[in-house]
Design a protein around this motif. Structure first.
Motif, mmCIF file in Angstrom:
data_model
loop_
_atom_site.group_PDB
_atom_site.id
_atom_site.type_symbol
_atom_site.label_atom_id
_atom_site.label_comp_id
_atom_site.label_asym_id
_atom_site.label_seq_id
_atom_site.Cartn_x
_atom_site.Cartn_y
_atom_site.Cartn_z
ATOM 1 N N VAL A 45 0.834 -1.206 0.000
ATOM 2 C CA VAL A 45 0.000 0.000 0.000
ATOM 3 C C VAL A 45 0.865 1.250 0.000
ATOM 4 O O VAL A 45 0.592 2.217 -0.723
ATOM 5 N N ILE A 62 -6.653 0.110 -5.618
ATOM 6 C CA ILE A 62 -6.437 -1.231 -5.068
ATOM 7 C C ILE A 62 -7.722 -2.034 -5.155
ATOM 8 O O ILE A 62 -8.807 -1.531 -4.826
ATOM 9 N N ILE A 79 -5.533 -1.679 5.199
ATOM 10 C CA ILE A 79 -5.164 -0.748 4.127
ATOM 11 C C ILE A 79 -5.570 0.678 4.489
ATOM 12 O O ILE A 79 -4.779 1.623 4.351
#
Length: 284
Positions: A45, A62, A79
Motif C-alpha cells: 500500500v 487497489i 489498508i
C-alpha cells in the motif's frame, strides 16, 4: 498517466477471474500479488501511495480479492489505516465476488417486488454471499430469515450483521425442522449455499402463493434449488419469477466492470458492500 490497479489476493495465486475483469474494466496496468497478509500489505500500500503526487493518485487504485472473505475484510481495514490526509488511493473489496453478486441479486429482486416489509429467506445465509444478501435486503426494509445448518452460526451472523433492528431471524435447517416450515411465509427466497448443497425443489415452491421471487446463486450442479436453471433470468414458473447464477451474473459483471472504472475517478473512494449496491441500483 497510466491507470494502475494493485490486485491484492489472500490466496497463493491471484484470481484470473479478477484479473480479466480488471482489464475489461479499463485498467492500463495490472499488478497482481498473492499471499497478501496484514503484515506484507503495508509495504504494498505504501508503494502505491508514495510513488505519485497527490494530484495524480487517482490513477492508482487497489482491488481486494481472494476466496477468503474474512481475510479480505481484515485487509480492507489494514489498508485504510495506512492513509493520511490526501495521501491515499481508492479501494474496492470483492473477495469471492461477495459484494457484486449479493448486490445484483437484491437489485433484481427489487425490480420485481417491493422489498420493504417483505419476508425474505436466505438459504445458506451464513456464507460470504448469503450474509451480504441478508444485510442488503434488511437495508431495504425486508424481514430476513437467515438459514443455516447450525442454529448457532445463524445466530452469530444475525448478531454480526445487526443485532438491534429486529429484522433478522436466525433459523436452522435440519432433520427436525423441514424446509417447508422455514419458507411457508416467504415472499422472496435466495439460495446462497456452498456448491453441491441442495436445499429444496422448485416444484415444491410452487405451492407457496405468497412467494414471488426465487434466486439460486449456485452455478455448480447440483444447484441449491432443483428446477432452477443457471441461465434463468426472470423466468416465470406459475406465479414465481426465477433467477439462476448466470442470470444474475450478467448484472454482477456489469457492476464489477463499472466499479473498477469508478475507482479512478478520485483517490478517496471506499467501495464496500453498501457502496457497490448503491452504484448497482443505477444500472437497471
Amino acid at each position: 498517466m497510466k491507470r494502475i490497479l494493485l490486485q491484492l489476493d489472500s490466496d497463493s495465486h491471484p484470481s484470473s477471474f479478477d484479473a480479466v475483469t480488471a482489464i475489461d474494466g479499463g485498467v492500463d496496468q495490472l499488478l497482481p500479488y498473492g499471499n497478501v497478509s496484514a503484515v506484507n500489505v503495508v509495504s504494498l500500500v505504501q508503494g502505491a501511495m508514495f510513488t505519485r503526487s497527490p494530484k495524480d493518485l487517482h490513477n492508482t487504485a487497489i482491488f481486494l480479492g481472494g476466496s477468503n472473505v474474512e481475510a479480505g475484510e481484515s485487509l480492507m481495514k489494514r489498508i485504510q489505516e495506512q492513509f493520511f490526509g490526501p495521501i491515499r488511493v481508492s479501494v474496492m473489496m470483492d473477495s469471492n465476488g461477495c459484494n457484486t453478486t449479493a448486490s445484483a441479486a437484491v437489485i433484481y429482486s427489487q425490480s420485481h417486488m417491493k422489498l420493504e416489509k417483505a419476508q425474505a429467506v436466505v438459504l445458506g445465509g451464513t456464507g460470504p454471499v448469503g450474509r451480504r444478501v441478508a444485510r442488503l435486503l434488511a437495508l431495504q426494509g425486508s424481514r430476513v430469515r437467515v438459514v443455516s445448518r447450525q442454529l448457532e452460526r445463524a445466530q452469530q451472523v444475525c448478531r454480526t450483521i445487526d443485532g438491534k433492528t429486529g429484522l433478522f431471524e436466525p433459523a436452522a435447517l435440519n432433520d427436525e425442522v423441514p424446509i417447508d416450515d422455514l419458507i411457508a411465509d416467504a415472499e422472496i427466497i435466495v439460495a446462497a449455499g456452498a456448491a453441491g448443497v441442495e436445499f429444496c425443489k422448485l416444484e415444491n415452491l410452487r405451492k407457496f402463493k405468497k412467494l414471488q421471487v426465487v434466486i439460486d446463486l449456485n452455478a455448480v450442479s447440483p444447484l441449491g434449488i432443483e428446477g432452477i436453471e443457471s441461465s434463468d433470468k426472470a423466468r416465470k414458473v406459475d406465479h414465481l419469477i426465477c433467477y439462476g447464477a448466470v442470470g444474475v451474473g450478467g448484472l454482477k459483471m456489469r457492476l464489477h466492470h463499472q466499479m473498477i472504472s469508478k475507482l479512478f475517478e478520485s483517490n478517496d473512494q471506499i467501495f464496500d458492500t453498501n457502496a457497490i449496491f448503491e452504484a448497482g441500483l443505477k444500472l437497471l
